[in-house]
Design an enzyme around this catalytic site. Structure first.
Site, PDB file in Angstrom:
ATOM      1  CE1 TYR A  58       0.608  10.218   8.952  1.00  0.00           C
ATOM      2  CE2 TYR A  58      -0.331  12.348   9.445  1.00  0.00           C
ATOM      3  CZ  TYR A  58      -0.423  11.163   8.713  1.00  0.00           C
ATOM      4  OH  TYR A  58      -1.561  10.694   8.375  1.00  0.00           O
ATOM      5  NE  ARG A  61       1.145   5.802  11.751  1.00  0.00           N
ATOM      6  CZ  ARG A  61       0.624   5.675  10.636  1.00  0.00           C
ATOM      7  NH1 ARG A  61       0.076   6.677   9.757  1.00  0.00           N
ATOM      8  NH2 ARG A  61       0.833   4.676   9.875  1.00  0.00           N
ATOM      9  CG  HIS A 111      -1.570   4.745   0.666  1.00  0.00           C
ATOM     10  ND1 HIS A 111      -2.486   3.750   1.378  1.00  0.00           N
ATOM     11  CD2 HIS A 111      -2.332   4.931  -0.666  1.00  0.00           C
ATOM     12  CE1 HIS A 111      -3.839   3.443   0.569  1.00  0.00           C
ATOM     13  NE2 HIS A 111      -3.598   4.223  -0.778  1.00  0.00           N
ATOM     14  CB  SER A 180      -9.114  -4.799   5.538  1.00  0.00           C
ATOM     15  OG  SER A 180      -8.805  -3.489   5.067  1.00  0.00           O
ATOM     16  CG  LEU A 204      -4.143 -12.822  10.767  1.00  0.00           C
ATOM     17  CD1 LEU A 204      -4.764 -11.946  11.901  1.00  0.00           C
ATOM     18  CD2 LEU A 204      -3.912 -14.155  10.960  1.00  0.00           C
ATOM     19  CD  GLU A 205      -9.935 -10.387   9.964  1.00  0.00           C
ATOM     20  OE1 GLU A 205      -9.993  -9.298  10.007  1.00  0.00           O
ATOM     21  OE2 GLU A 205     -10.136 -11.189  10.952  1.00  0.00           O
TER      22      GLU A 205
HETATM   23  P1  OAD Z   1      -6.210  -2.654   7.483  1.00  0.00           P
HETATM   24  O1  OAD Z   1      -5.922  -2.367   8.989  1.00  0.00           O
HETATM   25  O2  OAD Z   1      -7.383  -2.037   6.831  1.00  0.00           O
HETATM   26  O3  OAD Z   1      -6.137  -4.346   7.497  1.00  0.00           O
HETATM   27  C1  OAD Z   1      -5.276  -5.073   7.772  1.00  0.00           C
HETATM   28  C2  OAD Z   1      -5.441  -6.516   7.409  1.00  0.00           C
HETATM   29  O4  OAD Z   1      -4.363  -7.277   7.939  1.00  0.00           O
HETATM   30  C3  OAD Z   1      -6.634  -6.964   7.689  1.00  0.00           C
HETATM   31  O5  OAD Z   1      -7.418  -7.697   6.793  1.00  0.00           O
HETATM   32  C4  OAD Z   1      -6.084  -8.076   9.151  1.00  0.00           C
HETATM   33  O6  OAD Z   1      -6.966  -9.268   8.823  1.00  0.00           O
HETATM   34  C5  OAD Z   1      -4.534  -8.561   8.113  1.00  0.00           C
HETATM   35  N1  OAD Z   1      -3.802  -8.835   9.214  1.00  0.00           N
HETATM   36  C6  OAD Z   1      -3.537  -8.305  10.591  1.00  0.00           C
HETATM   37  N2  OAD Z   1      -2.446  -9.253  10.872  1.00  0.00           N
HETATM   38  C7  OAD Z   1      -1.937  -9.887   9.779  1.00  0.00           C
HETATM   39  C8  OAD Z   1      -1.017 -10.832   9.857  1.00  0.00           C
HETATM   40  N3  OAD Z   1      -0.293 -11.161  10.906  1.00  0.00           N
HETATM   41  N4  OAD Z   1      -0.986 -11.674   8.788  1.00  0.00           N
HETATM   42  C9  OAD Z   1      -1.562 -11.303   7.542  1.00  0.00           C
HETATM   43  N5  OAD Z   1      -2.444 -10.569   7.556  1.00  0.00           N
HETATM   44  C10 OAD Z   1      -2.785  -9.682   8.813  1.00  0.00           C
HETATM   45  O7  OAD Z   1      -4.941  -2.174   6.686  1.00  0.00           O
HETATM   46  P2  OAD Z   1      -5.018  -2.031   5.025  1.00  0.00           P
HETATM   47  O8  OAD Z   1      -5.803  -2.802   4.237  1.00  0.00           O
HETATM   48  O9  OAD Z   1      -3.427  -1.757   4.925  1.00  0.00           O
HETATM   49  O10 OAD Z   1      -4.713   4.203   4.100  1.00  0.00           O
HETATM   50  O11 OAD Z   1      -5.428  -0.550   4.947  1.00  0.00           O
HETATM   51  C11 OAD Z   1      -5.577   0.117   3.772  1.00  0.00           C
HETATM   52  C12 OAD Z   1      -5.274   1.782   3.877  1.00  0.00           C
HETATM   53  O12 OAD Z   1      -6.535   2.214   4.786  1.00  0.00           O
HETATM   54  C13 OAD Z   1      -4.237   2.181   4.614  1.00  0.00           C
HETATM   55  O13 OAD Z   1      -2.787   2.197   3.397  1.00  0.00           O
HETATM   56  C14 OAD Z   1      -4.305   3.511   4.988  1.00  0.00           C
HETATM   57  C15 OAD Z   1      -5.623   3.137   5.741  1.00  0.00           C
HETATM   58  O14 OAD Z   1      -6.611   4.194   5.919  1.00  0.00           O
HETATM   59  C16 OAD Z   1      -4.334   5.875   4.045  1.00  0.00           C
HETATM   60  O15 OAD Z   1      -3.983   6.307   5.396  1.00  0.00           O
HETATM   61  C17 OAD Z   1      -4.652   6.497   2.892  1.00  0.00           C
END
Ligand code: OAD
Length: 245
Positions: A58, A61, A111, A180, A204-205
């Site tokens: 951390y 980060r 979070h 995601s 993005l997807e």
């Molecule tokens: P993820 O890394 O799981 O997903 C990121 C999403 O962003 C993916 O669906 C990508 O396709 C999309 N993406 C990437 N670049 C992009 C862009 N330029 N524009 C639009 N979309 C883009 O991240 P989260 O869904 O945020 O939790 O993850 C959820 C949680 O999992 C986080 O808060 C964290 C993690 O483990 C904890 O730590 C409790």
């Protein structure tokens, strides 16, 4: 999309909105979870086993936050909050501070926040810019080995779920951006909104839960979010009646 200006809006953001600012997402190529085991650095058990490792993760980060800036998507959401006549809530899963640095105020960090630490003994939550070590004393109670990142780890309950739930139930528009759909409860928010609400995913997807949304728009957050802002602000100037999904 047609939305009455009295409608309330709930926006959910994930790591994808900060990707173009230079912060890694969690999943996929180059994601944070590719180089770190979740259970080592993001669980209460991992912290008990190796607190030094967790503090270092951390600290790195937190230091990285100082090297990045909000992007056009963060700025567009702050502008929408200021301009929108109805209720507005921005819920982020991100622990970075890019939304607040862009000017967002009606913001919930479900979070937690990298820029804060919490004392596990006295409960104090403190803003924190530098590093922490296991031996760093709590500035409030003076105890050592008691500070932890003010972030939600796997197995812990996210913050503010009650007020998020109430906002979801009454919103007219729910937008999920750059997430995601792997992690609950956030991934299930689209199921909690009223059947009359418009639901939109910007990513993005397609996410894991994309089928639950009325509309999907695929692309970069820095392009899709400013375009959505323009669309919604045009509706304020020329109010329309809701047609529903
Ligand atoms: P993820 O890394 O799981 O997903 C990121 C999403 O962003 C993916 O669906 C990508 O396709 C999309 N993406 C990437 N670049 C992009 C862009 N330029 N524009 C639009 N979309 C883009 O991240 P989260 O869904 O945020 O939790 O993850 C959820 C949680 O999992 C986080 O808060 C964290 C993690 O483990 C904890 O730590 C409790």
């Amino acid at each position: 999309m047609q939305l009455p200006t009295s409608s309330s809006i709930v926006i959910l953001t994930g790591a994808g909105i900060s990707a173009e600012s230079g912060l890694s997402t969690f999943r996929g190529g180059g994601g944070l979870w590719e180089n770190h085991r979740v259970e080592d650095v993001a669980s209460p058990e991992g912290f008990i086993t190796d607190p030094q490792l967790v503090h270092r993760f951390y600290n790195q980060r937190r230091a990285q936050l100082r090297t990045v800036q909000p992007n056009l998507a963060h700025l567009a959401l702050a502008e929408l909050e200021k301009a929108w006549p109805g209720d507005f809530m921005l819920v982020t899963q991100n622990v970075d501070d890019l939304h607040e640095r862009a000017g967002s105020q009606k913001l919930v960090h479900m979070h937690g926040e990298l820029a804060k630490v919490r004392c596990m003994l006295c409960g104090e939550v403190l803003p924190w810019e530098g590093d922490t070590q296991p031996g760093t004393p709590c500035p409030t109670c003076g105890k050592k080995k008691s500070l932890r990142p003010h972030v939600v780890w796997f197995g812990e309950v996210p913050f503010a779920l009650d007020c998020i739930g109430r906002a979801l139930e009454k919103c007219g528009l729910f937008v999920a951006i750059g997430t995601s759909g792997h992690v609950y409860p956030a991934a299930g928010f689209v199921e909690l909104v009223s059947p009359f609400a418009y639901t939109l995913e910007l990513n993005l997807e397609a996410s894991q839960v994309a089928s639950g949304f009325f509309e999907l728009r695929s692309g970069k957050a820095t392009e899709l979010v400013p375009a959505l802002l323009k669309e919604l602000l045009a509706g304020i100037q020329a109010p329309v009646h809701a047609t529903g999904p």
